[in-house]
Design an enzyme around this catalytic site. Structure first.
Site, PDB file in Angstrom:
ATOM      1  N   HIS A  34       0.815  -1.211   0.000  1.00 10.79           N
ATOM      2  CA  HIS A  34       0.000   0.000   0.000  1.00 10.79           C
ATOM      3  C   HIS A  34       0.847   1.259   0.000  1.00 10.79           C
ATOM      4  O   HIS A  34       0.524   2.231  -0.669  1.00 10.79           O
ATOM      5  CB  HIS A  34      -0.880   0.022   1.245  1.00 10.79           C
ATOM      6  CG  HIS A  34      -2.080  -0.840   1.106  1.00 10.79           C
ATOM      7  ND1 HIS A  34      -2.720  -1.400   2.174  1.00 10.79           N
ATOM      8  CD2 HIS A  34      -2.747  -1.232   0.012  1.00 10.79           C
ATOM      9  CE1 HIS A  34      -3.749  -2.098   1.746  1.00 10.79           C
ATOM     10  NE2 HIS A  34      -3.779  -2.021   0.437  1.00 10.79           N
ATOM     11  N   CYS A  52       2.822  -6.762 -22.455  1.00 10.99           N
ATOM     12  CA  CYS A  52       2.433  -6.012 -21.258  1.00 10.99           C
ATOM     13  C   CYS A  52       3.314  -6.293 -20.054  1.00 10.99           C
ATOM     14  O   CYS A  52       3.007  -5.873 -18.952  1.00 10.99           O
ATOM     15  CB  CYS A  52       0.976  -6.274 -20.901  1.00 10.99           C
ATOM     16  SG  CYS A  52       0.679  -7.959 -20.375  1.00 10.99           S
TER      17      CYS A  52
HETATM   18  C1  PEP Z   1       3.680 -10.907 -16.804  1.00  8.53           C
HETATM   19  O1  PEP Z   1       3.840 -12.033 -16.341  1.00  8.53           O
HETATM   20  O2  PEP Z   1       4.478 -10.371 -17.615  1.00  8.53           O
HETATM   21  C2  PEP Z   1       2.523 -10.109 -16.406  1.00  8.53           C
HETATM   22  C3  PEP Z   1       2.228  -8.964 -16.990  1.00  8.53           C
HETATM   23  O3  PEP Z   1       1.782 -10.585 -15.382  1.00  8.53           O
HETATM   24  P1  PEP Z   1       2.183 -10.408 -13.833  1.00  8.53           P
HETATM   25  O4  PEP Z   1       3.411  -9.537 -13.775  1.00  8.53           O
HETATM   26  O5  PEP Z   1       0.998  -9.818 -13.187  1.00  8.53           O
HETATM   27  O6  PEP Z   1       2.453 -11.830 -13.457  1.00  8.53           O
END
Ligand code: PEP
Ligand code: MG
Length: 756
Positions: free
Chosen positions: A372, A681
């Site tokens: 947080h 992403c």
């Molecule tokens: C990833 O694995 O690249 C992803 C975007 O998911 P997280 O970081 O939430 O596991």
């Protein structure tokens, strides 16, 4: 009078002697008292003596010749084990325990049972309190409670002695550098203030428990009023209309989420009850709160799940506020402007408090990016670092420090040259940021005019304001589990729908890719048993849980469909390993969609690509998925079999290496041929060299943290893509077998004056 209250009353008399302050001269009497009250044959006090040595400092029942002679290393013998783990040992047959270390000079041959309790203060081990008996028996819960309470008093006695020694420590004047995790970017230079969390209460024992309970109740009420005031004063009001379209509104919503989480934590942990019990045992309200907070701190040390650790940190924050409130909210010393706060732990309300008092940067010894405090620091734009172990002990208030939230470094008492270097960097950054501000409303584009879509990775309503602040083209990854983890509980369908609806409201016409819950592994909700798997990241997590126990997933899918309320909806699934799993998940969504009115105007169903096996199922997957988003964080760890959270492996395997570039290029070619949109992403998408490389490979949608968007727009505007493509093709041809091509790409970027 009950044993604990009688014992505590006697200890109070013992410590209230004449003019000398309580200290190590009291230890033999303390050992005698405890042995007498507990009817145990032995009570011994071991004290930390610098380095990792524990010395027998007083005993009732063992040979007195051993006092000052018997020494154990932390980790050696049962006493050392207790100090090392910070856990109480309760053993009916101590001598047959594998860690038992025989010390003939103590004469302890005759004692079968042993109770060893760590003496800890503010998370540091100061010694061990041991009780032994001849007959083999396990000490009951009341006895353990008494010895733990005495250990807390002992911690104060020992700390009083230690602080005198610490004052003569000269190492505290030398420059020091600490590496840490970046929680929030930015650079600050300023004087240090130390958070006072962990200060000892002045009054430990009390005669009248009823009076203490009244004081506790009043302080609790005052603390709650204080939190409400803090949040309403500091964070902007939510607008009357439901739409949270401005950054201020989003912040206000998020702060309410956090406040709500606070209430839940207070209610379900039952910790106030434990405070009440400790008061019943004879402690003052302050000491009882400090004791329960100490227990929490010790539990926190053993928990590896970062989210649970953060929940406990919130509780500790509350304990700190309660202590301040019991103290009559003692007048706070002024904070020098632009100060850098160092804290062992920091809860969200504390951070708001310090921010209001003028703190400009924060370094937390135990903070993690998902906590947080980190989330709030990012929302308030305060540079912050976490995981800087030992920093608090190495600094004095008023020392100068440089906090580099970009590179994850903090320098205490920096050399002049280093400080000037940073002052220059701040100036250059201010000038650059002034330039970035005009980029906000311009589309991201390479120098030759190729459009790139830069999207946001977010997980809390608080972050929605970043859409407007950065001019991002949408949300490329909405991590739905983050809001639930922040809440600390599964949220019902209606409430989820409200949250997702707000996200869509804030995004307006911009797309949002919702990812379904990625729980399990290390992301556990309170109440879920911790995973007993050897490799939770590769275990029963995420979509695997969703498919095996579909009720939760279906509720979430329904909430998403309700939130869309006739608007377009994009949903993707995490941790998909086979096309069959994707089909099963999609079938659940399609089934829910038939039941919801109004239906989304367009339903796009996609998948994350995080598990390498999907690469060999692309023909089928691309026929069925509407879009693919590459999660490089997980993909890299599975591709190289390298745990993403293992610090020893950080930097060992590079995303800018031939196998990964081949994989991305291959994926891009197949996705293009199938007409399926592709994005990346993972965190890498927001890093300059990685981002231009992905664009060079033909991936034109990148989703990233907000802080990366404007710098990347500026970088892309300078990139001559056709030229870079030729270069990239050449190094891919000539670098087969290399473990990284980062240096070549960086050199090219520098030669072409790119702002990397
Ligand atoms: C990833 O694995 O690249 C992803 C975007 O998911 P997280 O970081 O939430 O596991
Ligand atoms: Mg992932």
């Amino acid at each position: 009078m009950s044993t604990p209250r009688r014992l505590l009353a006697r200890l109070r008399n013992l410590m209230a002697h004449g003019d000398a302050p309580p200290g190590s001269q009291d230890l033999p009497a303390l050992a005698r008292l405890v042995a007498g009250e507990l009817v145990s044959e032995v009570c011994s006090v071991y004290v930390g003596r610098g380095g990792d040595i524990l010395e027998l400092a007083a005993t009732e029942g063992l040979r007195q010749e051993a006092v000052g002679r018997t020494r154990l290393r932390v980790g050696e013998g049962l006493v050392g084990l207790c100090a090392a783990t910070g856990e109480t040992l309760n053993l009916p047959d101590a001598q047959n325990h594998p860690a038992f270390a025989y010390r003939p000079e103590t004469g302890e041959d005759d004692f079968a049972s042993l109770l060893a309790v760590p003496v800890r203060r503010a998370g540091r081990s100061l010694g061990v309190l041991v009780v032994q008996n001849r007959s083999p028996r396990r000490y009951d819960a009341d006895e353990v409670e008494v010895v733990e309470t005495v250990a807390m008093l002992l911690a104060e006695l020992l700390a009083a002695g230690q602080s005198e020694r610490a004052e003569s420590d000269l190492s505290a004047t030398l420059p020091r550098r600490f590496s840490a995790a970046s929680l929030s970017p930015g650079i600050v230079i300023g004087p240090i203030v130390l958070s006072s969390t962990g200060n000892a209460p002045h009054r430990l024992l009390a005669d009248d428990p009823d009076r203490e309970l009244v004081r506790l109740e009043q302080a609790w009420q005052a603390m709650q009023r204080g939190i409400e005031r803090l949040i309403s004063d500091q964070l902007p009001e939510a607008p009357k209309a439901a739409a949270a379209s401005t950054r201020k509104a989003a912040d206000a919503l998020a702060s309410r989420e956090i406040l709500e989480a606070y209430r839940l934590i207070a209610a379900d942990a039952g910790w106030l009850k434990r405070v009440t019990e400790a008061i019943g045992g004879g402690l003052s309200a302050e000491a009882a709160v400090a004791r329960v907070a100490g227990e929490l701190r010790d539990r926190m040390r053993r928990i590896t799940d970062p989210y649970l650790r953060e929940r406990l940190a919130d509780l500790e924050d509350m304990a700190g506020r309660l202590l301040a409130s019991l103290d009559g909210d003692a007048v706070q010393a002024p904070v020098p402007s632009g100060a850098i706060l160092l804290a062992r732990r920091l809860g969200p309300a504390e951070l708001l408090d310090w921010h209001a008092r003028g703190v400009a940067g924060v370094v937390i010894e135990e903070g993690s990016p998902s906590g947080h405090a980190a989330i709030l620091a990012r929302a308030l734009g305060i540079p912050a670092l976490g995981g800087a172990r030992g920093v608090v002990e190495s600094a004095d208030p008023g020392d100068e420090a440089v906090l580099d939230g970009d590179e994850g470094q903090v320098f205490l008492r920096p050399e002049q040259e280093l400080k000037f270097g940073y002052l220059n960097a701040i100036e250059a950054r201010t000038a650059r940021q002034a330039g970035w501000a005009n980029l906000r409303d311009k589309p991201a584009m390479t120098r030759d005019g190729t459009a790139v879509r830069l999207m946001l990775n977010v997980g809390l309503a608080m972050e929605l304001g970043q859409l407007a602040a950065t001019g991002a083209e949408g949300i490329g990854l909405f991590r739905t589990e983050i809001a639930m983890l922040a809440r600390g509980a599964v949220v019902d369908t209606a409430e989820q729908a409200t949250v997702y609806g707000r996200v869509l409201d804030a995004a307006g016409n911009r797309p949002v890719l919702f990812r379904t819950l990625d729980l399990g592994g290390d992301k556990l909700l309170p109440g879920s048993p911790p995973s007993e798997e050897e490799n939770p990241a590769m275990g029963w997590r995420s979509l695997r849980i969703g498919l095996d126990r579909p009720a939760l997933l279906r509720r979430q899918l329904r909430a998403l469909l309700l939130a869309a309320a006739g608007r377009p909806l994009s949903v993707m699934f995490p941790m998909v390993a086979t096309v069959a799993e994707f089909r099963a998940a999609r079938a659940l969504l399609v089934a829910e969609a038939t039941r919801v009115r109004p239906q989304p105007s367009k339903l796009s169903i996609g998948t994350m690509l995080e598990i390498p096996a999907l690469m060999w199922q692309l023909p089928a997957l691309l026929r069925e998925a509407d879009f693919i988003s590459v999660g490089t964080n997980d993909l890299l760890q599975f591709l190289f079999a390298a745990d993403r959270s293992a610090p020893q492996l950080a930097g060992r395997y590079d995303i800018l290496s031939p196998p990964v570039l081949d994989l991305l290029s291959d994926l891009r070619a197949q996705a293009d041929a199938a007409g399926v949109s592709l994005s990346v992403c993972g965190e890498a998408a927001g890093r300059p060299l990685e981002a231009i490389t992905m664009v060079g490979l033909g991936i034109f949608t990148l989703s990233m943290p907000a802080s990366a968007i404007l710098p990347l727009k500026a970088l892309l505007a300078e990139l001559d893509l056709p030229k870079f493509r030729l270069f990239l093709e050449a190094i891919r041809r000539t670098s087969q077998g290399a473990s990284s091509v980062r240096e070549q790409i960086a050199t090219w970027a520098r030669e072409h004056n790119l702002p990397i």
